[in-house]
Design a protein around this motif. Structure first.
Motif, PDB file in Angstrom:
ATOM      1  N   GLU A  52       1.033  -1.250   0.068  1.00 14.51           N
ATOM      2  CA  GLU A  52       0.051  -0.102  -0.032  1.00 14.51           C
ATOM      3  C   GLU A  52       0.709   1.248   0.120  1.00 14.51           C
ATOM      4  O   GLU A  52       0.457   2.222  -0.824  1.00 14.51           O
ATOM      5  N   ARG A  53       1.879   1.001   0.740  1.00 14.54           N
ATOM      6  CA  ARG A  53       3.022   2.267   0.721  1.00 14.54           C
ATOM      7  C   ARG A  53       3.593   2.451  -0.610  1.00 14.54           C
ATOM      8  O   ARG A  53       3.531   3.547  -1.392  1.00 14.54           O
ATOM      9  N   ALA A  57       3.214   5.735  -3.055  1.00 10.94           N
ATOM     10  CA  ALA A  57       4.303   6.540  -3.716  1.00 10.94           C
ATOM     11  C   ALA A  57       4.178   6.693  -5.107  1.00 10.94           C
ATOM     12  O   ALA A  57       4.551   7.771  -5.628  1.00 10.94           O
ATOM     13  N   ARG A  58       3.740   5.641  -5.844  1.00 12.45           N
ATOM     14  CA  ARG A  58       3.354   5.806  -7.248  1.00 12.45           C
ATOM     15  C   ARG A  58       2.497   7.087  -7.611  1.00 12.45           C
ATOM     16  O   ARG A  58       2.619   7.536  -8.660  1.00 12.45           O
ATOM     17  N   VAL A  59       1.561   7.310  -6.758  1.00  9.48           N
ATOM     18  CA  VAL A  59       0.638   8.408  -7.041  1.00  9.48           C
ATOM     19  C   VAL A  59       1.356   9.572  -6.209  1.00  9.48           C
ATOM     20  O   VAL A  59       0.420  10.544  -6.053  1.00  9.48           O
ATOM     21  N   ASP A 333       6.998   6.977   7.857  1.00 10.54           N
ATOM     22  CA  ASP A 333       6.750   5.374   7.728  1.00 10.54           C
ATOM     23  C   ASP A 333       8.160   4.880   7.914  1.00 10.54           C
ATOM     24  O   ASP A 333       8.911   5.458   7.689  1.00 10.54           O
ATOM     25  N   LEU A 334       8.056   4.137   8.991  1.00 11.54           N
ATOM     26  CA  LEU A 334       9.464   3.674   9.622  1.00 11.54           C
ATOM     27  C   LEU A 334       9.504   1.984   9.241  1.00 11.54           C
ATOM     28  O   LEU A 334       8.815   1.248   9.635  1.00 11.54           O
ATOM     29  N   ILE A 335      10.633   2.023   8.391  1.00 14.29           N
ATOM     30  CA  ILE A 335      10.997   0.593   8.426  1.00 14.29           C
ATOM     31  C   ILE A 335      11.843  -0.055   9.512  1.00 14.29           C
ATOM     32  O   ILE A 335      12.985   0.695   9.630  1.00 14.29           O
ATOM     33  N   MET A 345       3.834   1.402   9.533  1.00 10.88           N
ATOM     34  CA  MET A 345       3.679   1.534   8.203  1.00 10.88           C
ATOM     35  C   MET A 345       2.413   1.927   7.711  1.00 10.88           C
ATOM     36  O   MET A 345       1.554   1.285   8.130  1.00 10.88           O
ATOM     37  N   GLY A 346       2.126   3.101   7.415  1.00  9.49           N
ATOM     38  CA  GLY A 346       0.820   3.570   7.293  1.00  9.49           C
ATOM     39  C   GLY A 346      -0.018   3.552   8.432  1.00  9.49           C
ATOM     40  O   GLY A 346       0.443   3.836   9.612  1.00  9.49           O
TER      41      GLY A 346
END
Ligand code: SF4
Length: 470
Positions: A52-53, A57-59, A333-335, A345-346
């Motif tokens: 979903e992230r 990002a793509r939009v 967002d934190l990985i 994430m979201g």
């Protein structure tokens, strides 16, 4: 060595508020807090959150990205420790861990696409400096190959002073680290022996000088009050020594003695712990001592010199909160990479396996090592916004929450607004037609204000009351 500070803490903050501050409770580095995570949230849920992230990002709609890497190893145990760590003197264990991190980094790059921009990177532990310079350089190279660390990114590392030298700091600076945090805790020799963490004032002084020389932009010192053998007098000497070193930021944590939960703490003799009144005096002396020496009280357990970016962010209402505490970085967002680490994430949180065998097993099978987490409900998301606004700005604008979450604030939070009334009467909070405003004295107690909006906590309290009645 500087003189002991002789400041009456009650001139800055009354004992009554200090008592409210010195109680265990959520620190709201996340909402809901990590104890609410569930095991039903696993690798497929985490993968979905990453997807979903990726779609966002793509939009062009994704939040900036932050990375956390947990390095669990330490050479010896500190008796107060409540962290997830592995005590070992066998440095060869690091190679297997770095191999696993490489797989985990690769899984993320495969899911999100390589070269995602990263504005913040933090190495914590355990002791990241358990790794040799070559191993740290290898880790940084893996991260840089998979992500694009943007110019001006905050790149920070926790350093155990016993594992570092000024020369080592130069290597860290060459690798790109620009922020550093030293675990000091207390300079008193009797306290250091009682917690099994002996490090001299002189060694820390030389490291801080080295960090300045090598251009670190921000230097943090961690302290703990409430440790065995600490007294108000001894802790005031530590406060004076720390302020003499002028770290840009100071984090002051309260020691919570929970030997049933944290095994190393069983080696602390409870009879050596300072009584509650002494804890209050130490907390008061720290707050007044730091403020008298030019530090701003940021909130909860953080202080910063007035010219530090965190203090500027506080003044300008731009503070944020993440798993490391207060931050200047917008909500990211934190990985989170490595054993036991927690990411965001979201509208999800996730936590990795807590033991090395479990962590390694998942990665060898090409799976994310997620073992628990949470997908936030709509209510969680609204409350997270309110709690973070309180914790960071000390102010919640009704209209802003209403517009972002399509609710009527006064109706949705009618019970909470009612529950705030004793704090209004006590001068900790003001409420008008537009907003809740935490007052200057209420700011020391902001966590208590936030707790009123924590639905999970309030449900527990109701259950407890109910179980006492039936
Ligand atoms: S306090 Fe830090 S250095 Fe000490 S044992 Fe725990 S993780 Fe390791």
């Amino acid at each position: 060595m500087s003189q002991t500070l002789s400041i009456d803490p009650s001139r800055v903050i009354p004992d009554e508020l200090l008592r409210r501050l010195d109680v265990p409770g959520p620190r709201y580095t996340s909402y809901p807090t990590a104890d609410r995570f569930v095991e039903a949230f696993g690798p497929p849920d985490y993968r979905q959150a990453l997807r979903e992230r990726g779609q966002g990002a793509r939009v062009g709609g994704s939040a900036p990205l932050s990375l956390y890497v947990h390095v669990p190893f330490c050479e010896s145990v500190c008796y107060y420790c409540a962290c997830n760590k592995v005590i070992t003197k066998h440095h060869d264990k690091a190679a297997e861990y770095l191999d696993a991190l490489d797989i985990e980094i690769g899984l993320h790059a495969a899911e999100l696409g390589a070269g995602q921009p990263v504005s913040q990177l933090h190495l914590g532990g355990g002791s990241p400096t358990f790794l040799s310079d070559a191993e740290l350089a290898r880790l940084m190279a893996s991260l840089r190959a998979a992500f694009r660390i943007v110019p001006g990114a905050e790149i920070s590392i926790e350093v155990d002073p016993r594992t570092a030298s000024p020369a080592r700091l130069r290597e860290l600076a060459v690798m790109g680290f620009n922020r550093i945090s030293f675990g000091i805790q207390d300079f008193d020799p009797a306290v250091q022996q009682a917690v099994h963490r002996v490090q001299s004032f002189e060694s820390v002084r030389d490291l801080i000088a080295g960090a300045r020389e090598h251009g670190f932009e921000s230097i943090n010192a961690d302290l703990i009050y409430g440790l065995p053998k600490q007294t108000p007098a001894s802790f005031q000497r530590t406060i004076a020594q720390v302020t003499e070193l002028r770290p840009d930021r100071i984090a002051l944590y309260a020691y919570a003695h929970l030997p049933a939960r944290f095994k190393p703490q069983r080696r602390i003799d409870a009879a050596d712990l300072p009584p509650p009144e002494a804890r209050i005096r130490m907390l008061g002396a720290a707050i007044s001592g730091f403020m008298a020496q030019g530090y701003d009280y940021i909130g909860m357990d953080h202080f910063a010199l007035a010219n530090d970016s965190l203090a500027a962010a506080k003044r300008q209402g731009r503070l944020h909160r993440n798993f490391q505490g207060y931050s200047t970085q917008p909500d990211c967002d934190l990985i989170a990479l490595g054993v036991s680490s927690i990411g965001r994430m979201g509208a999800t949180y996730s936590q990795n396996a807590k033991t090395l065998p479990e962590y390694y097993d998942a990665l060898r099978q090409g799976q994310f090592p997620t073992v628990r987490g949470l997908a936030l409900t709509r209510d969680d998301v609204v409350r997270r916004a309110v709690i973070m606004a309180l914790m960071c700005q000390g102010r919640v604008e009704f209209e802003s929450i209403a517009l972002s979450h399509l609710i009527s604030f006064q109706e949705y939070f009618a019970a909470e607004l009612e529950a705030l009334q004793p704090m209004v009467a006590g001068g900790l909070v003001e409420i008008d037609a537009d907003a809740i405003q935490v007052t200057a004295s209420g700011w020391y107690f902001v966590r208590g204000v936030a707790m009123l909006f924590d639905r999970h906590l309030r449900a527990d309290q109701t259950r407890e009351r109910f179980s006492r009645i039936v």
